[in-house]
Design a protein around this motif. Structure first.
Motif, PDB file in Angstrom:
ATOM      1  N   LEU A 269       0.644  -1.387   0.228  1.00 25.80           N
ATOM      2  CA  LEU A 269      -0.090   0.161  -0.064  1.00 25.80           C
ATOM      3  C   LEU A 269       0.939   1.235  -0.134  1.00 25.80           C
ATOM      4  CD1 LEU A 269      -2.712  -1.037   2.931  1.00 25.80           C
ATOM      5  CD2 LEU A 269      -2.621  -1.326  -0.136  1.00 25.80           C
ATOM      6  N   THR A 270       2.411   1.124   0.416  1.00 22.33           N
ATOM      7  CA  THR A 270       3.002   2.391  -0.407  1.00 22.33           C
ATOM      8  C   THR A 270       4.183   2.199  -0.978  1.00 22.33           C
ATOM      9  OG1 THR A 270       4.769   0.739   1.213  1.00 22.33           O
ATOM     10  CG2 THR A 270       3.499   2.492   2.836  1.00 22.33           C
ATOM     11  N   GLY A 271       3.673   1.371  -2.360  1.00 25.81           N
ATOM     12  CA  GLY A 271       4.218   1.721  -3.280  1.00 25.81           C
ATOM     13  C   GLY A 271       5.323   0.265  -3.658  1.00 25.81           C
ATOM     14  N   ASN A 272       5.811  -0.232  -2.568  1.00 23.97           N
ATOM     15  CA  ASN A 272       7.103  -1.131  -1.929  1.00 23.97           C
ATOM     16  C   ASN A 272       6.269  -2.164  -2.996  1.00 23.97           C
ATOM     17  OD1 ASN A 272       8.832   0.650  -1.573  1.00 23.97           O
ATOM     18  ND2 ASN A 272       8.222   0.302   0.764  1.00 23.97           N
ATOM     19  N   PRO A 273       6.837  -3.173  -3.365  1.00 23.56           N
ATOM     20  CA  PRO A 273       6.234  -5.205  -3.469  1.00 23.56           C
ATOM     21  C   PRO A 273       5.368  -5.088  -2.611  1.00 23.56           C
ATOM     22  CG  PRO A 273       8.645  -4.548  -4.612  1.00 23.56           C
ATOM     23  CD  PRO A 273       8.030  -3.385  -3.357  1.00 23.56           C
ATOM     24  N   ALA A 274       4.629  -5.773  -2.754  1.00 21.38           N
ATOM     25  CA  ALA A 274       3.965  -6.478  -1.992  1.00 21.38           C
ATOM     26  C   ALA A 274       4.706  -8.319  -1.279  1.00 21.38           C
ATOM     27  CB  ALA A 274       2.601  -7.656  -2.127  1.00 21.38           C
ATOM     28  N   GLN A 275       4.226  -8.177   0.030  1.00 21.88           N
ATOM     29  CA  GLN A 275       4.947  -9.586   0.551  1.00 21.88           C
ATOM     30  C   GLN A 275       4.293 -10.440   2.116  1.00 21.88           C
ATOM     31  OE1 GLN A 275       8.931  -7.916   2.909  1.00 21.88           O
ATOM     32  NE2 GLN A 275       8.756  -5.510   1.725  1.00 21.88           N
ATOM     33  N   ASP A 276       5.159 -11.074   2.254  1.00 15.49           N
ATOM     34  CA  ASP A 276       4.218 -12.044   2.728  1.00 15.49           C
ATOM     35  C   ASP A 276       4.157 -11.323   4.354  1.00 15.49           C
ATOM     36  OD1 ASP A 276       3.448 -14.077   0.005  1.00 15.49           O
ATOM     37  OD2 ASP A 276       5.163 -15.231   0.972  1.00 15.49           O
ATOM     38  N   LEU A 277       2.810 -12.375   4.786  1.00  7.70           N
ATOM     39  CA  LEU A 277       2.182 -12.227   6.016  1.00  7.70           C
ATOM     40  C   LEU A 277       3.013 -12.755   7.045  1.00  7.70           C
ATOM     41  CD1 LEU A 277      -0.890  -9.833   6.310  1.00  7.70           C
ATOM     42  CD2 LEU A 277       1.669  -9.295   5.884  1.00  7.70           C
ATOM     43  N   SER A 278       3.539 -12.600   8.174  1.00 13.06           N
ATOM     44  CA  SER A 278       4.303 -13.513   8.474  1.00 13.06           C
ATOM     45  C   SER A 278       3.627 -13.395  10.670  1.00 13.06           C
ATOM     46  CB  SER A 278       5.512 -13.571   9.335  1.00 13.06           C
ATOM     47  OG  SER A 278       6.476 -13.585   7.793  1.00 13.06           O
ATOM     48  N   ILE A 279       2.999 -14.350  10.640  1.00 10.52           N
ATOM     49  CA  ILE A 279       2.328 -14.788  12.408  1.00 10.52           C
ATOM     50  C   ILE A 279       2.979 -16.134  12.776  1.00 10.52           C
ATOM     51  CG2 ILE A 279       0.446 -12.900  11.080  1.00 10.52           C
ATOM     52  CD1 ILE A 279      -1.078 -15.977  11.174  1.00 10.52           C
ATOM     53  N   ASP A 280       2.386 -15.444  14.022  1.00 12.34           N
ATOM     54  CA  ASP A 280       2.201 -16.763  15.358  1.00 12.34           C
ATOM     55  C   ASP A 280       1.175 -17.216  15.683  1.00 12.34           C
ATOM     56  OD1 ASP A 280       5.008 -17.149  14.993  1.00 12.34           O
ATOM     57  OD2 ASP A 280       5.659 -15.374  16.518  1.00 12.34           O
ATOM     58  N   TYR A 281       1.077 -17.996  16.160  1.00  7.69           N
ATOM     59  CA  TYR A 281      -0.689 -18.522  16.073  1.00  7.69           C
ATOM     60  C   TYR A 281      -0.201 -20.157  16.826  1.00  7.69           C
ATOM     61  CZ  TYR A 281       0.094 -22.532  12.976  1.00  7.69           C
ATOM     62  OH  TYR A 281       0.709 -23.869  12.614  1.00  7.69           O
ATOM     63  N   THR A 282      -1.684 -20.179  17.972  1.00  2.00           N
ATOM     64  CA  THR A 282      -1.835 -20.966  18.375  1.00  2.00           C
ATOM     65  C   THR A 282      -3.211 -21.604  18.351  1.00  2.00           C
ATOM     66  OG1 THR A 282      -2.750 -19.682  20.407  1.00  2.00           O
ATOM     67  CG2 THR A 282      -0.513 -20.032  20.044  1.00  2.00           C
ATOM     68  N   ILE A 283      -3.412 -22.737  18.745  1.00  2.00           N
ATOM     69  CA  ILE A 283      -4.710 -23.467  17.705  1.00  2.00           C
ATOM     70  C   ILE A 283      -5.373 -24.487  19.089  1.00  2.00           C
ATOM     71  CG2 ILE A 283      -6.201 -24.543  16.026  1.00  2.00           C
ATOM     72  CD1 ILE A 283      -4.283 -24.120  13.764  1.00  2.00           C
ATOM     73  N   GLU A 284      -6.666 -24.016  19.771  1.00  2.00           N
ATOM     74  CA  GLU A 284      -6.680 -24.929  20.763  1.00  2.00           C
ATOM     75  C   GLU A 284      -8.390 -25.926  20.240  1.00  2.00           C
ATOM     76  OE1 GLU A 284      -7.907 -22.470  23.686  1.00  2.00           O
ATOM     77  OE2 GLU A 284      -5.589 -22.020  24.464  1.00  2.00           O
ATOM     78  N   LEU A 285      -8.269 -26.733  19.829  1.00  2.00           N
ATOM     79  CA  LEU A 285      -9.344 -27.772  19.075  1.00  2.00           C
ATOM     80  C   LEU A 285      -9.513 -28.895  20.598  1.00  2.00           C
ATOM     81  CD1 LEU A 285      -7.935 -30.277  18.184  1.00  2.00           C
ATOM     82  CD2 LEU A 285      -6.621 -28.462  16.616  1.00  2.00           C
ATOM     83  N   ALA A 286     -10.649 -29.766  19.729  1.00  2.00           N
ATOM     84  CA  ALA A 286     -10.717 -30.757  20.483  1.00  2.00           C
ATOM     85  C   ALA A 286     -10.455 -32.263  19.068  1.00  2.00           C
ATOM     86  CB  ALA A 286     -12.457 -30.794  20.919  1.00  2.00           C
ATOM     87  N   ALA A 287     -10.380 -32.979  19.634  1.00  2.00           N
ATOM     88  CA  ALA A 287     -10.228 -34.058  18.681  1.00  2.00           C
ATOM     89  C   ALA A 287     -10.574 -35.641  18.584  1.00  2.00           C
ATOM     90  CB  ALA A 287      -8.458 -34.096  18.387  1.00  2.00           C
ATOM     91  N   SER A 288     -11.245 -36.207  18.488  1.00  2.00           N
ATOM     92  CA  SER A 288     -12.234 -37.067  19.119  1.00  2.00           C
ATOM     93  C   SER A 288     -12.087 -38.156  17.686  1.00  2.00           C
ATOM     94  CB  SER A 288     -14.039 -36.923  19.131  1.00  2.00           C
ATOM     95  OG  SER A 288     -14.005 -35.609  19.379  1.00  2.00           O
ATOM     96  N   ALA A 289     -11.805 -38.861  17.905  1.00  2.00           N
ATOM     97  CA  ALA A 289     -11.506 -40.360  17.906  1.00  2.00           C
ATOM     98  C   ALA A 289     -12.037 -41.207  18.749  1.00  2.00           C
ATOM     99  CB  ALA A 289      -9.902 -40.531  17.765  1.00  2.00           C
ATOM    100  N   LEU A 290     -13.432 -42.523  17.489  1.00  2.00           N
ATOM    101  CA  LEU A 290     -13.930 -43.263  18.598  1.00  2.00           C
ATOM    102  C   LEU A 290     -14.773 -42.864  18.972  1.00  2.00           C
ATOM    103  CD1 LEU A 290     -11.909 -46.125  18.190  1.00  2.00           C
ATOM    104  CD2 LEU A 290     -14.023 -45.286  16.741  1.00  2.00           C
ATOM    105  N   PHE A 291     -14.721 -42.351  20.550  1.00  2.00           N
ATOM    106  CA  PHE A 291     -15.104 -42.296  22.386  1.00  2.00           C
ATOM    107  C   PHE A 291     -14.870 -41.021  22.847  1.00  2.00           C
ATOM    108  CE2 PHE A 291     -15.197 -46.514  22.416  1.00  2.00           C
ATOM    109  CZ  PHE A 291     -14.281 -46.636  23.346  1.00  2.00           C
ATOM    110  N   VAL A 292     -12.479 -41.293  22.728  1.00  2.00           N
ATOM    111  CA  VAL A 292     -12.304 -40.619  23.494  1.00  2.00           C
ATOM    112  C   VAL A 292     -12.427 -38.885  22.777  1.00  2.00           C
ATOM    113  CG1 VAL A 292     -10.037 -40.905  23.573  1.00  2.00           C
ATOM    114  CG2 VAL A 292     -11.781 -42.577  23.945  1.00  2.00           C
ATOM    115  N   THR A 293     -12.159 -37.921  23.140  1.00  2.00           N
ATOM    116  CA  THR A 293     -12.138 -37.037  22.803  1.00  2.00           C
ATOM    117  C   THR A 293     -10.376 -36.215  23.910  1.00  2.00           C
ATOM    118  OG1 THR A 293     -14.090 -36.872  22.493  1.00  2.00           O
ATOM    119  CG2 THR A 293     -12.544 -33.936  22.777  1.00  2.00           C
ATOM    120  N   LEU A 294      -9.565 -35.566  22.616  1.00  2.00           N
ATOM    121  CA  LEU A 294      -8.491 -34.741  23.597  1.00  2.00           C
ATOM    122  C   LEU A 294      -8.713 -33.760  23.155  1.00  2.00           C
ATOM    123  CD1 LEU A 294      -5.675 -37.406  21.951  1.00  2.00           C
ATOM    124  CD2 LEU A 294      -7.057 -37.303  24.247  1.00  2.00           C
TER     125      LEU A 294
END
Length: 257
Positions: A207-232
């Protein structure tokens, strides 16, 4: 039986001298009575023990009740074995960013860019690849991602920049699956006192006239992973780079609207 023994001892005592015979008779009777009482106690103990063993083996229950009890016990053992095998062989799936969602989709439309009192946010879709190495399918639910923007000068300094949420996603067994994850970048000037994040975003987005570059972000993902009747509930922390989905056309479209 005891009566016959006592009678026999009395007869034997009658054939002996009276005083000595009576004394010996009394001793023999007491000894015989003590031995017989000990045998009876032992038989009673063995009888009680056998009853306990029969009860432990369900022999005291009706035949149909024994079938029910043993079926229940076997079912519990099977469940324990299945749960143990799942925990023993479970491997955490790997996540990777493939890129932005199709630019023709609504995820990158200008209507998803909003500005309000110095704050702006825009929604888009990230293509995420997940590899499930397990022998059973996984169900991801409540996938909540939090994104942080690292400083260009000091990567240890991070500013909250947005995140995403996905309610549900099935991952087949032993396969790679790519799906679109809804994501939102939210800029809050109150979290960017020196405007370093804003300057970095406008520069890397071209947006400033310079070539566009990739954005770098750090992330955390919290989720529930279920297999059969066990949930982690694992938490995944990593970083990603992707092209900036913001461009000058969005800004012009928002300004003209």
């Amino acid at each position: 039986m005891m009566k016959n023994i006592i009678i026999r001892l009395v007869e034997e005592a009658n054939a002996r001298p009276s005083a000595r015979g009576l004394s010996r008779l009394q001793q023999d009777i007491e000894s015989t009575y003590s031995s017989e009482k000990h045998v009876q106690r032992r038989r009673t103990a063995l009888k009680d023990r056998h009853c306990c063993i029969r009860c432990c083996c369900c022999a005291c229950f009706p035949k149909w009740a024994r079938y029910v009890i043993w079926t229940f016990i076997i079912a519990i053992l099977i469940v324990i074995i299945i749960i143990g095998s799942i925990f023993a062989t479970f491997k955490m799936p790997t996540f990777g960013f493939v890129g932005l969602a199709d630019s023709n989709s609504s995820t990158l439309s200008t209507s998803n860019f909003q500005v309000n009192d110095g704050r702006f946010n825009f929604n888009f879709g990230l293509r995420i690849n997940v590899y499930n190495p397990n022998i059973f399918p996984l169900h991801f639910s409540n996938m909540n991602a939090t994104a942080y923007y690292p400083s260009d000068n000091n990567p240890d300094i991070k500013t909250l920049i947005g995140g995403g949420f996905l309610q549900s996603q099935w991952i087949p067994k032993q396969t790679n699956l790519t799906f679109t994850y809804p994501f939102q970048i939210e800029y809050d000037p109150s979290l960017d006192a020196d405007q370093s994040v804003l300057n970095s975003l406008t520069d890397k987005c071209g947006l400033t006239g310079n070539p566009a570059q990739d954005l770098s972000i750090d992330y955390t993902i919290e989720l529930a992973a279920s297999a059969l009747f066990v949930t982690l509930h694992p938490t995944i922390a990593s970083s990603a780079q992707f092209p900036c989905p913001l461009n000058s056309e969005m800004l012009q479209g928002d300004t003209s609207g």
